[in-house]
Design an enzyme around this catalytic site. Structure first.
Site, PDB file in Angstrom:
ATOM      1  N   CYS A   1      -4.191   0.612  -2.300  1.00 20.91           N
ATOM      2  CA  CYS A   1      -4.039  -0.621  -1.531  1.00 20.91           C
ATOM      3  C   CYS A   1      -2.968  -1.524  -2.152  1.00 20.91           C
ATOM      4  CB  CYS A   1      -5.353  -1.412  -1.523  1.00 20.91           C
ATOM      5  SG  CYS A   1      -6.690  -0.659  -0.587  1.00 20.91           S
TER       6      CYS A   1
ATOM      7  N   ASN B   1       0.845  -1.189   0.000  1.00 19.65           N
ATOM      8  CA  ASN B   1       0.000   0.000   0.000  1.00 19.65           C
ATOM      9  C   ASN B   1       0.882   1.240   0.000  1.00 19.65           C
ATOM     10  OD1 ASN B   1       0.643  -0.794   2.701  1.00 19.65           O
ATOM     11  ND2 ASN B   1      -1.019   0.446   3.539  1.00 19.65           N
TER      12      ASN B   1
ATOM     13  N   GLU C   1      -3.182  -4.620  -2.913  1.00 20.53           N
ATOM     14  CA  GLU C   1      -3.719  -5.510  -3.956  1.00 20.53           C
ATOM     15  C   GLU C   1      -3.754  -4.810  -5.312  1.00 20.53           C
ATOM     16  OE1 GLU C   1      -4.923  -4.779  -1.020  1.00 20.53           O
ATOM     17  OE2 GLU C   1      -6.115  -6.409  -0.166  1.00 20.53           O
TER      18      GLU C   1
ATOM     19  N   CYS D   1     -10.893  -3.755  -3.772  1.00 23.10           N
ATOM     20  CA  CYS D   1      -9.851  -4.694  -4.217  1.00 23.10           C
ATOM     21  C   CYS D   1     -10.454  -6.045  -4.579  1.00 23.10           C
ATOM     22  CB  CYS D   1      -8.776  -4.836  -3.155  1.00 23.10           C
ATOM     23  SG  CYS D   1      -7.727  -3.360  -3.057  1.00 23.10           S
TER      24      CYS D   1
END
Ligand code: THU
Length: 122
Positions: free
Chosen positions: A53, A42, A55, A85
């Site tokens: 984030c 992140n 992801e 996400c």
């Protein structure tokens, strides 16, 4: 690389997160079907909503390196993925998503399980 190993690698990667506002470091690692491994963390910003984030960071990195939806087999994350996400993981056609859930258990799900009745443009 097993799902458990992906998760453990995500823990290592999380040390490189840039999260000076929340101090919540998140790491994500994606295993491509061709064996390549991508890392993400992140990255926060003083204008808080602009942070990204781990992801989305790792999937963006995979795309920059040439990956497309369908190319990622599994993703390991140090946190339970947020709603946005989950939509990204769904779109990328990831088979398995492994993370530490709020109870502290390492769990693996298909994106469809994480996002029932998902909105899908196709
Ligand atoms: N965060 C992630 O990177 N992934 C998640 O799945 C949950 C939340 C980040 C966003 C923000 O930088 C910090 O964790 C606190 O919410």
């Amino acid at each position: 690389m097993t799902d458990e190993e992906l998760y453990r690698r995500a823990v290592e990667v999380s040390e490189r997160a840039y999260a000076p506002y929340s101090n919540y470091l998140v790491g994500a690692v994606a295993l491509a079907r061709d064996g390549r491994v991508f890392e993400g963390v992140n990255v926060e910003n003083a204008a808080y909503p602009l942070g990204v984030c781990a992801e989305r960071s790792v999937l963006s990195r995979a795309v920059v390196e040439g990956a497309r939806p369908g190319d990622i087999e599994a993703v390991g994350i140090t946190a339970s993925p947020c709603g946005g996400c989950r939509q990204w993981l769904f779109e990328f056609g990831v088979d398995r998503v492994t993370f530490r859930n709020p109870k502290g258990e390492i769990v693996t799900y298909a994106p469809r399980e994480l996002l029932p009745e998902a909105w899908d443009e196709l």
